[in-house]
Design an enzyme around this catalytic site. Structure first.
Site, mmCIF file in Angstrom:
data_model
loop_
_atom_site.group_PDB
_atom_site.id
_atom_site.type_symbol
_atom_site.label_atom_id
_atom_site.label_comp_id
_atom_site.label_asym_id
_atom_site.label_seq_id
_atom_site.Cartn_x
_atom_site.Cartn_y
_atom_site.Cartn_z
ATOM 1 N N GLY A 164 0.805 -1.222 0.000
ATOM 2 C CA GLY A 164 0.000 0.000 0.000
ATOM 3 C C GLY A 164 0.833 1.265 0.000
ATOM 4 O O GLY A 164 2.028 1.245 -0.254
ATOM 5 N N HIS B 296 4.009 1.327 -8.151
ATOM 6 C CA HIS B 296 2.970 0.298 -8.004
ATOM 7 C C HIS B 296 2.001 0.344 -9.191
ATOM 8 O O HIS B 296 1.608 -0.689 -9.727
ATOM 9 C CB HIS B 296 2.140 0.542 -6.727
ATOM 10 C CG HIS B 296 2.917 0.487 -5.451
ATOM 11 N ND1 HIS B 296 3.117 1.600 -4.654
ATOM 12 C CD2 HIS B 296 3.532 -0.539 -4.813
ATOM 13 C CE1 HIS B 296 3.808 1.253 -3.576
ATOM 14 N NE2 HIS B 296 4.083 -0.034 -3.654
ATOM 15 N N LYS C 290 12.860 -2.684 -8.621
ATOM 16 C CA LYS C 290 13.348 -1.856 -7.516
ATOM 17 C C LYS C 290 13.795 -2.777 -6.367
ATOM 18 O O LYS C 290 14.803 -2.539 -5.724
ATOM 19 C CB LYS C 290 12.223 -0.930 -7.074
ATOM 20 C CG LYS C 290 12.306 -0.445 -5.666
ATOM 21 C CD LYS C 290 12.721 0.980 -5.636
ATOM 22 C CE LYS C 290 12.972 1.486 -4.242
ATOM 23 N NZ LYS C 290 12.077 0.983 -3.240
ATOM 24 N N MET D 55 10.971 5.749 -6.895
ATOM 25 C CA MET D 55 9.755 5.917 -6.097
ATOM 26 C C MET D 55 9.695 4.841 -5.022
ATOM 27 O O MET D 55 10.054 3.686 -5.274
ATOM 28 C CB MET D 55 8.536 5.826 -6.991
ATOM 29 C CG MET D 55 8.415 7.036 -7.867
ATOM 30 S SD MET D 55 6.808 7.133 -8.617
ATOM 31 C CE MET D 55 7.057 8.596 -9.605
ATOM 32 N N SER D 56 9.273 5.254 -3.839
ATOM 33 C CA SER D 56 9.151 4.329 -2.717
ATOM 34 C C SER D 56 8.156 4.906 -1.718
ATOM 35 O O SER D 56 8.112 6.127 -1.515
ATOM 36 C CB SER D 56 10.520 4.175 -2.035
ATOM 37 O OG SER D 56 10.356 3.596 -0.763
ATOM 38 N N SER D 57 7.379 4.021 -1.108
ATOM 39 C CA SER D 57 6.447 4.492 -0.064
ATOM 40 C C SER D 57 7.234 5.161 1.058
ATOM 41 O O SER D 57 6.744 6.061 1.720
ATOM 42 C CB SER D 57 5.656 3.314 0.501
ATOM 43 O OG SER D 57 5.025 2.609 -0.539
ATOM 44 N N ARG D 58 8.474 4.722 1.272
ATOM 45 C CA ARG D 58 9.274 5.248 2.383
ATOM 46 C C ARG D 58 9.840 6.642 2.085
ATOM 47 O O ARG D 58 10.375 7.279 2.990
ATOM 48 C CB ARG D 58 10.412 4.277 2.725
ATOM 49 C CG ARG D 58 9.923 3.008 3.401
ATOM 50 C CD ARG D 58 11.064 2.152 3.904
ATOM 51 N NE ARG D 58 10.617 1.089 4.786
ATOM 52 C CZ ARG D 58 10.443 -0.189 4.426
ATOM 53 N NH1 ARG D 58 10.683 -0.564 3.186
ATOM 54 N NH2 ARG D 58 10.034 -1.078 5.304
HETATM 55 P P1 AMP Z 1 5.892 -2.545 -1.742
HETATM 56 O O1 AMP Z 1 4.537 -1.942 -1.565
HETATM 57 O O2 AMP Z 1 7.012 -1.613 -1.433
HETATM 58 O O3 AMP Z 1 6.007 -3.896 -1.087
HETATM 59 O O4 AMP Z 1 6.040 -2.831 -3.294
HETATM 60 C C1 AMP Z 1 5.101 -3.602 -4.000
HETATM 61 C C2 AMP Z 1 5.633 -3.878 -5.384
HETATM 62 O O5 AMP Z 1 5.872 -2.653 -6.060
HETATM 63 C C3 AMP Z 1 6.982 -4.631 -5.366
HETATM 64 O O6 AMP Z 1 6.991 -5.584 -6.409
HETATM 65 C C4 AMP Z 1 7.972 -3.524 -5.617
HETATM 66 O O7 AMP Z 1 9.164 -3.974 -6.228
HETATM 67 C C5 AMP Z 1 7.187 -2.644 -6.576
HETATM 68 N N1 AMP Z 1 7.736 -1.282 -6.582
HETATM 69 C C6 AMP Z 1 7.972 -0.484 -5.511
HETATM 70 N N2 AMP Z 1 8.553 0.673 -5.899
HETATM 71 C C7 AMP Z 1 8.705 0.594 -7.253
HETATM 72 C C8 AMP Z 1 9.245 1.463 -8.244
HETATM 73 N N3 AMP Z 1 9.761 2.652 -7.945
HETATM 74 N N4 AMP Z 1 9.216 1.053 -9.532
HETATM 75 C C9 AMP Z 1 8.696 -0.169 -9.863
HETATM 76 N N5 AMP Z 1 8.171 -1.028 -8.980
HETATM 77 C C10 AMP Z 1 8.173 -0.657 -7.689
#
Ligand code: AMP
Length: 282
Positions: A31, A37, A149, A184-187
């Site tokens: 999320g 995502h 990522k 991009m990252s949620s963090r």
């Molecule tokens: P997370 O919510 O961080 O567990 O990420 C869920 C999915 O989104 C995972 O497969 C991540 O590798 C992918 N994801 C997260 N950030 C990126 C990004 N900047 N570019 C592409 N995929 C991403």
């Protein structure tokens, strides 16, 4: 978009879709969605008839002292984004639904997980491999989509799927970046304005590596040291690891190969950021 919180209900819906001959694509997430995502949702929609996204902040992949409690959450905003992007089904289970009796079985790998993030986050990939196996068993998709990522995670999941004969096609998708290069990252929401500037040192170091290679530097240790030096000139940074590794085994390189992975994990303020790039030397 259907929002489903119960495993049995989701299984019934998927069964009906499969009877209709529909192909199912699956995008597991924790999320706090961003364009990274959403790129996975887009790809799943291109390849399949029905796209399922899961949002589950999986407690078993967080270690003690990590950010499980503080992990950013905004389900209303996420649902709006998923609807706008025409996701068909959101699977949004709570922890009790996923782990009703605690948990006594885990998926553990004897390769890959002792390297990079696995070294600094012991048990993390057991949590990831286990929850992804559970989710794949629940959703039963034709294909599941993961971002490069989290490159190590992608390799781990491919390994699990092969070793346990899970009947799913794993698709790796490119890293989506902000205009200035930050992955991009949620963090990223943890970063102050000044920290965000320093966070750019991760993606900027890719250019430095290209320049070093062009100069003829072939020693991975020397490249690693230059990257560390560069990142450390930026305030608020604390390097967790900088490694040049084999793209399949994640083994450290003694000498440069034609193709290798630069993998980085750096604390910037409170945020632990990861990034990576595959280099191909012509
Ligand atoms: P997370 O919510 O961080 O567990 O990420 C869920 C999915 O989104 C995972 O497969 C991540 O590798 C992918 N994801 C997260 N950030 C990126 C990004 N900047 N570019 C592409 N995929 C991403």
């Amino acid at each position: 978009m259907q929002v489903v919180k119960k495993i049995d209900e989701l299984r019934n819906i998927i069964k009906q879709e499969k009877i209709k001959g529909n192909k199912i694509g699956f995008v597991p997430t924790m999320g706090y969605l961003h364009d990274g995502h959403l790129s996975l949702i887009k790809k799943s929609k291109e390849d399949n008839d029905v796209t399922v996204c899961s949002i589950f902040v999986n407690p078993t992949q967080f270690g003690p002292g990590e950010d499980l409690d503080k992990y950013p959450r905004d389900i209303e905003r996420d649902m709006k984004l998923l609807k706008e992007n025409k996701c068909d089904i959101l699977f949004y289970p709570d922890v009790k639904e996923m782990y009703p009796n605690g948990f006594y079985t885990k998926v553990t790998l004897s390769i890959l997980t002792d390297k990079l993030c696995g070294k600094s986050r012991p048990g993390h990939f057991d949590g990831v491999a286990t929850v992804v196996t559970k989710l794949i068993n629940i959703v039963n998709p034709d294909s599941a989509y993961f971002g490069m990522k989290d490159y190590q995670q992608l390799l781990v999941i491919k390994r699990v799927v092969e070793d346990l004969n899970l009947d799913v096609n794993i698709v790796g998708c490119p890293i989506v970046r902000e205009n200035d290069g930050l992955a991009m990252s949620s963090r990223n929401v943890y970063l102050t304005e000044k920290e965000r500037e320093s966070a750019l040192s991760l993606s900027k170091s890719f250019k430095l590596v290209s320049q070093l290679i062009e100069k003829g530097i072939k020693n991975p240790q020397e490249i690693k040291q230059e990257v560390c030096k560069f990142i450390e000139t930026h305030p608020f940074t604390k390097i967790d690891y900088v490694e040049l590794v084999d793209i399949d085994t994640l083994e450290n390189l003694n000498e440069l190969k034609d193709k290798f992975l630069l993998a980085l994990a750096v604390f910037v303020g409170k945020a632990r950021l990861i990034d990576n790039k595959i280099f191909e030397i012509k």
